[in-house]
Design a protein around this motif. Structure first.
Motif, PDB file in Angstrom:
ATOM      1  N   VAL A   1       0.843  -1.197   0.000  1.00  0.00           N
ATOM      2  CA  VAL A   1       0.000   0.000   0.000  1.00  0.00           C
ATOM      3  C   VAL A   1       0.879   1.248   0.000  1.00  0.00           C
ATOM      4  CG1 VAL A   1      -1.664   1.373   1.293  1.00  0.00           C
ATOM      5  CG2 VAL A   1      -1.931  -1.104   1.159  1.00  0.00           C
ATOM      6  N   ASP A   2       0.627   2.119  -0.961  1.00  0.00           N
ATOM      7  CA  ASP A   2       1.289   3.425  -1.016  1.00  0.00           C
ATOM      8  C   ASP A   2       0.498   4.345  -0.078  1.00  0.00           C
ATOM      9  OD1 ASP A   2       1.999   6.069  -1.639  1.00  0.00           O
ATOM     10  OD2 ASP A   2       2.463   5.576  -3.713  1.00  0.00           O
ATOM     11  N   ARG A   3       1.059   4.639   1.081  1.00  0.00           N
ATOM     12  CA  ARG A   3       0.311   5.367   2.108  1.00  0.00           C
ATOM     13  C   ARG A   3      -0.093   6.769   1.651  1.00  0.00           C
ATOM     14  NH1 ARG A   3       0.135   3.404   7.321  1.00  0.00           N
ATOM     15  NH2 ARG A   3       1.035   1.331   7.536  1.00  0.00           N
ATOM     16  N   GLN A   4       0.788   7.457   0.943  1.00  0.00           N
ATOM     17  CA  GLN A   4       0.424   8.788   0.473  1.00  0.00           C
ATOM     18  C   GLN A   4      -0.680   8.707  -0.578  1.00  0.00           C
ATOM     19  OE1 GLN A   4       1.461  12.048   1.555  1.00  0.00           O
ATOM     20  NE2 GLN A   4      -0.429  12.322   0.395  1.00  0.00           N
ATOM     21  N   ARG A   5      -0.591   7.735  -1.471  1.00  0.00           N
ATOM     22  CA  ARG A   5      -1.643   7.585  -2.473  1.00  0.00           C
ATOM     23  C   ARG A   5      -2.962   7.198  -1.815  1.00  0.00           C
ATOM     24  NH1 ARG A   5      -1.671   3.932  -8.072  1.00  0.00           N
ATOM     25  NH2 ARG A   5      -3.605   4.862  -8.889  1.00  0.00           N
ATOM     26  N   ALA A   6      -2.890   6.381  -0.753  1.00  0.00           N
ATOM     27  CA  ALA A   6      -4.106   5.997  -0.032  1.00  0.00           C
ATOM     28  C   ALA A   6      -4.744   7.207   0.644  1.00  0.00           C
ATOM     29  CB  ALA A   6      -3.786   4.920   1.006  1.00  0.00           C
ATOM     30  N   ALA A   7      -3.928   8.193   1.013  1.00  0.00           N
ATOM     31  CA  ALA A   7      -4.471   9.433   1.584  1.00  0.00           C
ATOM     32  C   ALA A   7      -5.127  10.278   0.498  1.00  0.00           C
ATOM     33  CB  ALA A   7      -3.363  10.224   2.271  1.00  0.00           C
ATOM     34  N   ASN A   8      -4.600  10.177  -0.726  1.00  0.00           N
ATOM     35  CA  ASN A   8      -5.157  10.945  -1.850  1.00  0.00           C
ATOM     36  C   ASN A   8      -6.405  10.284  -2.426  1.00  0.00           C
ATOM     37  OD1 ASN A   8      -2.943  12.620  -1.577  1.00  0.00           O
ATOM     38  ND2 ASN A   8      -1.809  11.689  -3.265  1.00  0.00           N
TER      39      ASN A   8
ATOM     40  N   THR B   1      -0.662  13.565  11.106  1.00  0.00           N
ATOM     41  CA  THR B   1      -1.364  12.562  10.298  1.00  0.00           C
ATOM     42  C   THR B   1      -1.143  12.879   8.826  1.00  0.00           C
ATOM     43  OG1 THR B   1      -3.420  13.848  10.377  1.00  0.00           O
ATOM     44  CG2 THR B   1      -3.135  12.117  12.017  1.00  0.00           C
ATOM     45  N   LEU B   2      -1.107  11.844   8.021  1.00  0.00           N
ATOM     46  CA  LEU B   2      -0.868  12.005   6.593  1.00  0.00           C
ATOM     47  C   LEU B   2      -2.072  12.672   5.944  1.00  0.00           C
ATOM     48  CD1 LEU B   2       1.506  11.197   4.767  1.00  0.00           C
ATOM     49  CD2 LEU B   2       0.249   9.113   4.193  1.00  0.00           C
ATOM     50  N   GLN B   3      -1.821  13.751   5.186  1.00  0.00           N
ATOM     51  CA  GLN B   3      -2.887  14.516   4.555  1.00  0.00           C
ATOM     52  C   GLN B   3      -2.827  14.345   3.041  1.00  0.00           C
ATOM     53  OE1 GLN B   3      -5.314  16.152   6.314  1.00  0.00           O
ATOM     54  NE2 GLN B   3      -4.301  15.204   8.073  1.00  0.00           N
ATOM     55  N   PRO B   4      -3.964  14.575   2.347  1.00  0.00           N
ATOM     56  CA  PRO B   4      -3.952  14.492   0.878  1.00  0.00           C
ATOM     57  C   PRO B   4      -2.970  15.494   0.283  1.00  0.00           C
ATOM     58  CG  PRO B   4      -6.196  14.621   1.716  1.00  0.00           C
ATOM     59  CD  PRO B   4      -5.301  14.897   2.872  1.00  0.00           C
ATOM     60  N   THR B   5      -2.365  15.128  -0.819  1.00  0.00           N
ATOM     61  CA  THR B   5      -1.472  16.038  -1.535  1.00  0.00           C
ATOM     62  C   THR B   5      -2.275  17.233  -2.037  1.00  0.00           C
ATOM     63  OG1 THR B   5      -0.151  14.144  -2.245  1.00  0.00           O
ATOM     64  CG2 THR B   5       0.178  16.214  -3.435  1.00  0.00           C
TER      65      THR B   5
END
Length: 271
Positions: free
Chosen positions: A50-57, A123-127
């Motif tokens: 799982v690409d965590r940043q992509r999952a946030a997007n 927390t990881l936020q959307p790009t």
């Protein structure tokens, strides 16, 4: 309706929209009871791919047996097509897929300003995608001004009608007015604030729509239209205060937001 088992959808628990529709997938039986997890709380062993940043997007759907991961609109298509196979041909139709992918991205990358929530630290936020934010500002500006132009005809007993472009100039003017202030006050909040501000304007204009439609069939007293408009403006002001608190902007932006509207009203009445 068939349940897509051995799959987990990773939603954003800081996004009320994401929380609601993924919960609906489980409640309707489209996903298993353990078929949703917040990506912020995703177990480390759920899928190393799982690409965590992509999952946030874009919302991710993980096959827990094979490790396969899909993202965004394809995740939603996979769930819906499994539960309702008659949608499969539509989800394979390239023009439809292209349009829905763009629509999904537009909503996903602007979701934090459409329905904001308190954001936890670290927390990881959307790009941030500038072109989607600008598109959102332009779309809400146009729709808001269009509806206000219609409603202005109902206020002619209290406010001069003006030109057909007046509301477009007023809405656009507030973008520049508030934008200039936030740029000097808290530059890093510029695009988040403008997105939230235009969401408020858009929501307020939607509240005016029922009255515009009813006025075509029922004649109300002119004072009713004014009082209803003032009520909507009051609700917008309260929502502006609430969102400013979420953005940690204090009272300044709410004061200037109200000040701009009072200045414009004064100019309309004088000129």
């Amino acid at each position: 309706m068939k349940t897509l088992k051995n799959h987990v959808i990773l939603f954003d628990n800081e996004c009320p929209m994401c929380y609601a529709y993924t919960k609906a997938f489980v409640k309707t039986g489209m996903l298993a009871q353990d078929g949703r997890e917040a990506y912020q709380e995703m177990p480390q062993n759920i899928c190393p791919l799982v690409d965590r940043q992509r999952a946030a997007n874009e919302i991710a759907l993980v096959n827990t047996e094979t490790g396969e991961v899909t993202y965004g609109i394809q995740s939603l298509f996979k769930i819906i097509a499994y539960a309702m196979p008659f949608f499969k041909p539509l989800f394979l139709f390239s023009p439809f897929v292209y349009l829905m992918r763009k629509f999904y991205a537009f909503i996903s990358y602007t979701r934090k300003v459409i329905i904001p929530a308190a954001v936890k630290e670290n927390t990881l936020q959307p790009t941030f995608k500038l072109h989607y934010r600008i598109a959102f500002l332009l779309l809400t500006w146009f729709i808001t001004a269009y509806i206000l132009t219609d409603y202005a005809h109902l206020l002619t007993g209290f406010v001069p009608l003006g030109s057909k472009y007046r509301e477009y100039l007023i809405c656009g003017g507030q973008l520049f007015f508030q934008g200039a202030i936030i740029r000097f006050y808290r530059k890093e909040k510029l695009w988040d604030y403008l997105g939230n501000m235009m969401t408020i304007s858009f929501a307020g204009s939607l509240l005016l729509l029922p009255i515009i439609i009813l006025a075509k069939y029922i004649s109300f007293l002119p004072l009713f239209y004014l009082l209803y408009f003032l009520m909507v403006a009051g609700l917008m002001f309260l929502e502006h205060i609430r969102r400013s608190k979420l953005l940690k902007l204090g009272w300044l932006m709410s004061i200037t937001w109200a000040l701009y509207r009072l200045i414009v009203l004064g100019l309309i009445l004088i000129l």
